[in-house]
Design a protein around this motif. Structure first.
Motif, PDB file in Angstrom:
ATOM      1  N   TYR A   1      -3.163  64.772  -2.600  1.00  0.00           N
ATOM      2  CA  TYR A   1      -2.707  65.946  -2.836  1.00  0.00           C
ATOM      3  C   TYR A   1      -3.598  66.277  -4.303  1.00  0.00           C
ATOM      4  O   TYR A   1      -3.715  67.528  -4.502  1.00  0.00           O
ATOM      5  N   ARG A   2      -4.019  65.334  -5.012  1.00  0.00           N
ATOM      6  CA  ARG A   2      -4.673  65.596  -6.226  1.00  0.00           C
ATOM      7  C   ARG A   2      -6.093  66.502  -5.891  1.00  0.00           C
ATOM      8  O   ARG A   2      -6.563  67.041  -6.774  1.00  0.00           O
ATOM      9  N   ASP A   3      -6.590  65.891  -4.998  1.00  0.00           N
ATOM     10  CA  ASP A   3      -7.976  66.451  -4.766  1.00  0.00           C
ATOM     11  C   ASP A   3      -8.148  67.437  -3.376  1.00  0.00           C
ATOM     12  O   ASP A   3      -8.874  68.232  -3.318  1.00  0.00           O
ATOM     13  N   LYS A   4      -7.172  67.025  -2.638  1.00  0.00           N
ATOM     14  CA  LYS A   4      -7.341  67.796  -1.128  1.00  0.00           C
ATOM     15  C   LYS A   4      -6.439  68.776  -1.152  1.00  0.00           C
ATOM     16  O   LYS A   4      -4.999  68.774  -1.082  1.00  0.00           O
ATOM     17  N   PRO A   5      -6.851  70.161  -1.166  1.00  0.00           N
ATOM     18  CA  PRO A   5      -5.836  71.274  -1.125  1.00  0.00           C
ATOM     19  C   PRO A   5      -5.003  71.226   0.102  1.00  0.00           C
ATOM     20  O   PRO A   5      -5.558  71.337   1.256  1.00  0.00           O
TER      21      PRO A   5
ATOM     22  N   TYR B   1      -9.502  75.692   4.820  1.00  0.00           N
ATOM     23  CA  TYR B   1      -8.505  75.248   4.370  1.00  0.00           C
ATOM     24  C   TYR B   1      -7.325  75.103   5.206  1.00  0.00           C
ATOM     25  O   TYR B   1      -6.017  75.906   4.923  1.00  0.00           O
TER      26      TYR B   1
ATOM     27  N   ASN C   1      -2.074  73.046 -11.551  1.00  0.00           N
ATOM     28  CA  ASN C   1      -2.639  71.852 -11.253  1.00  0.00           C
ATOM     29  C   ASN C   1      -2.705  71.295  -9.836  1.00  0.00           C
ATOM     30  O   ASN C   1      -3.239  70.390  -9.512  1.00  0.00           O
TER      31      ASN C   1
ATOM     32  N   PRO D   1      -4.095  71.490  -6.267  1.00  0.00           N
ATOM     33  CA  PRO D   1      -5.445  71.862  -5.649  1.00  0.00           C
ATOM     34  C   PRO D   1      -5.225  73.051  -4.802  1.00  0.00           C
ATOM     35  O   PRO D   1      -5.988  73.973  -4.600  1.00  0.00           O
TER      36      PRO D   1
ATOM     37  N   ARG E   1      -4.844  76.219  -6.952  1.00  0.00           N
ATOM     38  CA  ARG E   1      -6.105  76.681  -7.484  1.00  0.00           C
ATOM     39  C   ARG E   1      -7.122  77.239  -6.389  1.00  0.00           C
ATOM     40  O   ARG E   1      -7.782  78.194  -6.955  1.00  0.00           O
TER      41      ARG E   1
END
Length: 297
Positions: free
Chosen positions: A88-92, A120, A282, A284, A287
């Motif tokens: 989840y930090r990198d994959k939306p 997405y 913060n 993804p 963002r």
């Protein structure tokens, strides 16, 4: 189970898999003596011998092998789940709840997001249509979309659309029967199509400005809505004058089905902003939505 006891089990698992205190200690980044002391403490606490130690190798006892077989798949499952969650930090991915007006959704937000979201599929967006200004934190929303003048100071605000203006419009048949207002105060004598502002607790006072002279006119009429599109439909049917966002009336004005009045009194003002608390920025998925909506001149 205390945290240190759980660590003891993980350290035992490393020794059982490596079959060596030396290799297990290197893998764990600890000293061999610390590891040996920890395993002895675990065996004492459990009351059984878990490892047979010789000068050449280390092997699990029957009890130790049973513990190893029980622990290994569970720890692997936890590690896999942790790895999945960390994506989840990198994959939306995830759900985003937005509160916004019907005008913002149809003219700005959906046209910007519909193509982006196809790239997405793990991002889920919930749109809540509402003209009231919401406390998004208390109401469980991730963000809100409102006109810039309505955004609270403690929120992060991102401009997502151009400045725009309101347009007072009516059908040619209505104006032929009732006359054309030449000054905002003339609207008091007209049948005006109102909109109720839930946030303000009453009917919207029409705002005008010309040469630095600002006026707010409270109008009256037969119809009141809480959405701009219905106001345009009523104006097309000759029910009176509607004050609506210029863009949703522009095509009807161009075709002659509606006529704009008091055009010189309708000045541009800041358009829509996305507002949200700082803790959301913060994520993804969030963002992706912010960047898709951000206004670029």
């Amino acid at each position: 189970m205390a945290r240190e006891q759980f660590n003891d089990l993980l350290w035992f698992l490393a020794v059982a898999e490596e079959r060596s205190f030396t290799r297990a200690a290197a893998r764990l980044g600890i000293s061999q003596s610390t590891l040996s002391h920890t395993i002895k403490r675990l065996e004492t606490r459990m009351g059984v011998l878990l490892l047979n130690r010789t000068t050449r190798n280390v092997a699990t006892t029957e009890a130790g092998e049973r513990l190893h077989q029980s622990l290994a798949p569970r720890v692997a499952e936890i590690e896999a789940e942790m790895a999945s969650i960390m994506e989840y930090r990198d994959k939306p991915a995830g759900r985003i709840r937005l509160t916004l007006s019907d005008h913002a959704l149809h003219t700005l937000v959906w046209p910007k997001l519909r193509d982006v979201l196809t790239d997405y599929p793990d991002i889920k967006v919930e749109f809540s249509i509402d003209s009231a200004f919401r406390n998004i934190v208390d109401s469980g929303f991730d963000a809100g979309i409102r006109l810039g003048e309505s955004v609270e100071n403690d929120m992060i605000a991102v401009k997502i659309g151009p400045d725009w203006r309101m347009a007072a419009v009516a059908s040619p048949s209505y104006l032929a029967a009732r006359g054309t207002p030449l000054h905002p105060k003339d609207l008091i004598a007209h049948n005006c199509i109102n909109i109720r502002q839930v946030a303000a607790g009453g009917l919207y006072a029409w705002e005008f400005e010309k040469d630095g002279n600002e006026l707010r006119v409270r109008v009256d009429g037969q119809l009141t809505f809480n959405g701009s599109y219905e106001m345009v439909d009523a104006a097309l049917l000759g029910y009176g004058i509607a004050n609506v966002p210029e863009d949703i009336a522009a095509a009807h004005v161009a075709s002659g089905d509606l006529v704009e009045v008091l055009a010189g009194w309708s000045q541009p003002f800041p358009g829509y902003f996305l507002y949200y608390p700082s803790r959301r920025q913060n994520l993804p998925a969030f963002r992706v939505v912010v960047e898709a909506l951000r206004h670029r001149t």
